[in-house]
Design a protein around this motif. Structure first.
Motif, PDB file in Angstrom:
ATOM      1  N   ARG A  23       0.847  -1.197   0.000  1.00  0.00           N
ATOM      2  CA  ARG A  23       0.000   0.000   0.000  1.00  0.00           C
ATOM      3  C   ARG A  23       0.880   1.243   0.000  1.00  0.00           C
ATOM      4  NH1 ARG A  23      -5.385  -0.792   2.458  1.00  0.00           N
ATOM      5  NH2 ARG A  23      -5.639  -2.962   3.095  1.00  0.00           N
ATOM      6  N   ARG A  24       0.532   2.217  -0.821  1.00  0.00           N
ATOM      7  CA  ARG A  24       1.275   3.476  -0.944  1.00  0.00           C
ATOM      8  C   ARG A  24       2.740   3.204  -1.272  1.00  0.00           C
ATOM      9  NH1 ARG A  24      -1.525   7.483   1.654  1.00  0.00           N
ATOM     10  NH2 ARG A  24      -0.272   8.891   0.379  1.00  0.00           N
ATOM     11  N   PHE A  25       2.963   2.290  -2.205  1.00  0.00           N
ATOM     12  CA  PHE A  25       4.319   1.953  -2.627  1.00  0.00           C
ATOM     13  C   PHE A  25       4.968   3.129  -3.347  1.00  0.00           C
ATOM     14  CE2 PHE A  25       1.681   1.169  -6.287  1.00  0.00           C
ATOM     15  CZ  PHE A  25       2.474   1.473  -7.385  1.00  0.00           C
ATOM     16  N   THR A  26       6.297   3.068  -3.458  1.00  0.00           N
ATOM     17  CA  THR A  26       7.051   4.131  -4.118  1.00  0.00           C
ATOM     18  C   THR A  26       7.061   3.878  -5.624  1.00  0.00           C
ATOM     19  OG1 THR A  26       8.452   4.335  -2.163  1.00  0.00           O
ATOM     20  CG2 THR A  26       9.240   5.366  -4.176  1.00  0.00           C
ATOM     21  N   LEU A  27       6.425   4.750  -6.367  1.00  0.00           N
ATOM     22  CA  LEU A  27       6.274   4.546  -7.802  1.00  0.00           C
ATOM     23  C   LEU A  27       7.614   4.548  -8.528  1.00  0.00           C
ATOM     24  CD1 LEU A  27       4.181   4.180 -10.087  1.00  0.00           C
ATOM     25  CD2 LEU A  27       4.125   6.672 -10.302  1.00  0.00           C
ATOM     26  N   SER A  28       8.527   5.440  -8.148  1.00  0.00           N
ATOM     27  CA  SER A  28       9.804   5.526  -8.856  1.00  0.00           C
ATOM     28  C   SER A  28      10.611   4.245  -8.691  1.00  0.00           C
ATOM     29  CB  SER A  28      10.615   6.733  -8.364  1.00  0.00           C
ATOM     30  OG  SER A  28      10.930   6.602  -6.991  1.00  0.00           O
ATOM     31  N   GLY A  88       8.147  -1.567  -1.481  1.00  0.00           N
ATOM     32  CA  GLY A  88       7.587  -0.909  -0.311  1.00  0.00           C
ATOM     33  C   GLY A  88       7.327   0.562  -0.575  1.00  0.00           C
ATOM     34  N   GLY A  89       6.908   1.234   0.468  1.00  0.00           N
ATOM     35  CA  GLY A  89       6.593   2.652   0.342  1.00  0.00           C
ATOM     36  C   GLY A  89       6.517   3.309   1.698  1.00  0.00           C
ATOM     37  N   LEU A  90       5.387   3.931   1.994  1.00  0.00           N
ATOM     38  CA  LEU A  90       5.250   4.668   3.243  1.00  0.00           C
ATOM     39  C   LEU A  90       5.338   3.729   4.442  1.00  0.00           C
ATOM     40  CD1 LEU A  90       2.435   7.272   2.449  1.00  0.00           C
ATOM     41  CD2 LEU A  90       4.907   7.470   2.163  1.00  0.00           C
ATOM     42  N   ILE A  91       6.126   4.128   5.441  1.00  0.00           N
ATOM     43  CA  ILE A  91       6.365   3.300   6.625  1.00  0.00           C
ATOM     44  C   ILE A  91       5.058   2.941   7.323  1.00  0.00           C
ATOM     45  CG2 ILE A  91       7.398   3.298   8.932  1.00  0.00           C
ATOM     46  CD1 ILE A  91       9.520   3.032   6.924  1.00  0.00           C
ATOM     47  N   ASP A  92       4.161   3.916   7.454  1.00  0.00           N
ATOM     48  CA  ASP A  92       2.944   3.694   8.237  1.00  0.00           C
ATOM     49  C   ASP A  92       2.010   2.663   7.614  1.00  0.00           C
ATOM     50  OD1 ASP A  92       3.885   5.612   9.939  1.00  0.00           O
ATOM     51  OD2 ASP A  92       2.641   7.233   9.140  1.00  0.00           O
ATOM     52  N   GLU A  93       2.198   2.325   6.350  1.00  0.00           N
ATOM     53  CA  GLU A  93       1.295   1.405   5.674  1.00  0.00           C
ATOM     54  C   GLU A  93       1.755  -0.052   5.755  1.00  0.00           C
ATOM     55  OE1 GLU A  93      -1.539   2.123   4.367  1.00  0.00           O
ATOM     56  OE2 GLU A  93      -1.461   4.310   4.447  1.00  0.00           O
ATOM     57  N   ILE A  94       2.980  -0.287   6.216  1.00  0.00           N
ATOM     58  CA  ILE A  94       3.535  -1.639   6.163  1.00  0.00           C
ATOM     59  C   ILE A  94       2.729  -2.617   7.004  1.00  0.00           C
ATOM     60  CG2 ILE A  94       5.559  -3.017   6.811  1.00  0.00           C
ATOM     61  CD1 ILE A  94       7.255  -0.618   5.966  1.00  0.00           C
ATOM     62  N   ALA A  95       2.299  -2.188   8.183  1.00  0.00           N
ATOM     63  CA  ALA A  95       1.551  -3.080   9.064  1.00  0.00           C
ATOM     64  C   ALA A  95       0.180  -3.435   8.489  1.00  0.00           C
ATOM     65  CB  ALA A  95       1.397  -2.439  10.437  1.00  0.00           C
ATOM     66  N   ARG A  96      -0.281  -2.695   7.495  1.00  0.00           N
ATOM     67  CA  ARG A  96      -1.612  -2.929   6.937  1.00  0.00           C
ATOM     68  C   ARG A  96      -1.592  -3.864   5.729  1.00  0.00           C
ATOM     69  NH1 ARG A  96      -4.076   2.386   5.200  1.00  0.00           N
ATOM     70  NH2 ARG A  96      -5.937   1.070   5.039  1.00  0.00           N
ATOM     71  N   LEU A  97      -0.455  -4.502   5.459  1.00  0.00           N
ATOM     72  CA  LEU A  97      -0.373  -5.423   4.330  1.00  0.00           C
ATOM     73  C   LEU A  97      -1.351  -6.569   4.524  1.00  0.00           C
ATOM     74  CD1 LEU A  97       1.400  -5.854   1.718  1.00  0.00           C
ATOM     75  CD2 LEU A  97       2.651  -7.538   3.070  1.00  0.00           C
TER      76      LEU A  97
END
Length: 343
Positions: free
Chosen positions: A23-28, A91-100
């Motif tokens: 979620r909210r991964f880094t597009l680049s 990956g992407g935003l730190i806060d979204e990792i737990a919501r995988l």
């Protein structure tokens, strides 16, 4: 009567990659990685998945929104991980990792059981570690997220002074442009060096970099586990062109100036001002070695009043002027890039 010819076996690309987008991964990071595969897969930039194939995998088949707001639609359900040579987690935003979604965690564990190499890009390493799949492995994270990693996970010391790390069947990289270099590493391994170099050239990436090449981050001689000191150094790193003074940094971190100074003396044997100057001079050396910027431009980028101020500080620290430093590097052939090292 002649026997009918049996159908030809289906063509199998030499490098098959499945992507899991957090979620909210880094597009680049995703775009850099997949574009290296795309350009290596065919002649020119025709983009046919001949030598490489790539699929975005999903538990729900819903589009996944990146951190910049652009959504990417998946290609296939998760299915059997063994149909791929690598599973790459972006990956992407730190806060979204737990919501995988737990289905992704189960899929990654099945891949590990099947001995499919797992790749963590950007904070994808966080995802793999949270799934229990990085114990006993070296793990590369961006210097920007080094402290976040230490705060969230115990028992694993991240590597944040290299652009990527290959440790057996776990490959991790710091994200951004380094994801292109890690993808080129895989292309070279499975298809050949010419294909890897072609991809990077078309992407206007001047040279391929090995995993041992350093991230442009904190100077290596200022390593410390003191979280307050690391946060202060990181704050200077992020505000290099207009570095705040010690009082402003202490205020930003919610501590007194005296407490910040005490932590620096205990952790590094330096005052905060001396340490901050070393961070900036390390960036000066990097820019002198790896760019053609003028001394005036480098002074502006690293928070010095002008070129004269930079020259005085640099001469005092290094015993020579920036011009002499750059001339010495040019005479010795400049920074040498190490060839890729295979696991």
């Amino acid at each position: 009567m002649a026997r009918p010819l049996s159908p030809a076996p289906p063509f199998r690309p030499r490098l098959r990659v499945g992507f899991v987008l957090a979620r909210r991964f880094t597009l680049s990071a995703f775009a850099n990685f997949v574009d290296v595969l795309r350009l290596a897969a065919d002649e020119g930039d025709r983009s046919r998945p001949i030598h490489c194939s790539w699929k975005v995998l999903s538990a729900s088949m819903d589009p996944v929104r990146s951190s910049c707001g652009i959504a990417v639609g998946p290609d296939e359900p998760l299915g059997d991980p063994a149909r791929f040579d690598y599973i790459v987690v972006i990956g992407g935003l730190i806060d979204e990792i737990a919501r995988l979604d737990p289905d992704y965690t189960a899929f990654l564990r099945r891949a590990a059981e099947a001995r499919i190499p797992l790749v963590g890009v950007c904070t994808g390493a966080f995802v793999l570690h949270r799934a229990g799949l990085m114990q006993g492995y070296r793990c590369c994270v961006s210097w920007f997220h080094h402290d976040d990693f230490l705060e969230q996970f115990d028992g694993l010391m991240p590597v944040s002074d290299r652009i990527f790390v290959v440790d057996r069947d776990r490959l991790t990289c710091s994200g951004g442009a380094s994801s292109a270099h890690l993808a080129a590493f895989l292309v070279e391994r499975h298809i050949g060096r010419a294909a890897a170099q072609k991809s990077l050239r078309i992407m206007i990436i001047a040279e391929d970099m090995a995993g041992d090449d350093p991230q442009p981050g904190l100077p290596l001689d200022l390593k410390t586990r003191d979280p307050l000191v690391r946060k202060a150094l990181l704050h200077i790193q992020q505000n290099m062109d207009a570095p705040p003074n010690v009082a402003a940094v202490a205020d930003r971190l919610g501590v007194s100036r005296r407490k910040l100074e005490r932590h620096f003396h205990e952790a590094l044997g330096l005052s905060p001002n001396a340490a901050f100057l070393r961070v900036r001079l390390a960036q000066v050396r990097l820019l002198l070695d790896r760019s053609d910027r003028s001394v005036t431009q480098i002074a502006a980028a690293t928070g010095f009043c002008d070129a004269s101020h930079l020259i005085r500080a640099f001469r005092q620290a290094e015993g020579m002027t920036p011009a002499a430093w750059r001339g010495r590097a040019a005479r010795s052939g400049g920074a040498q890039l190490m060839p890729p090292s295979w696991p």
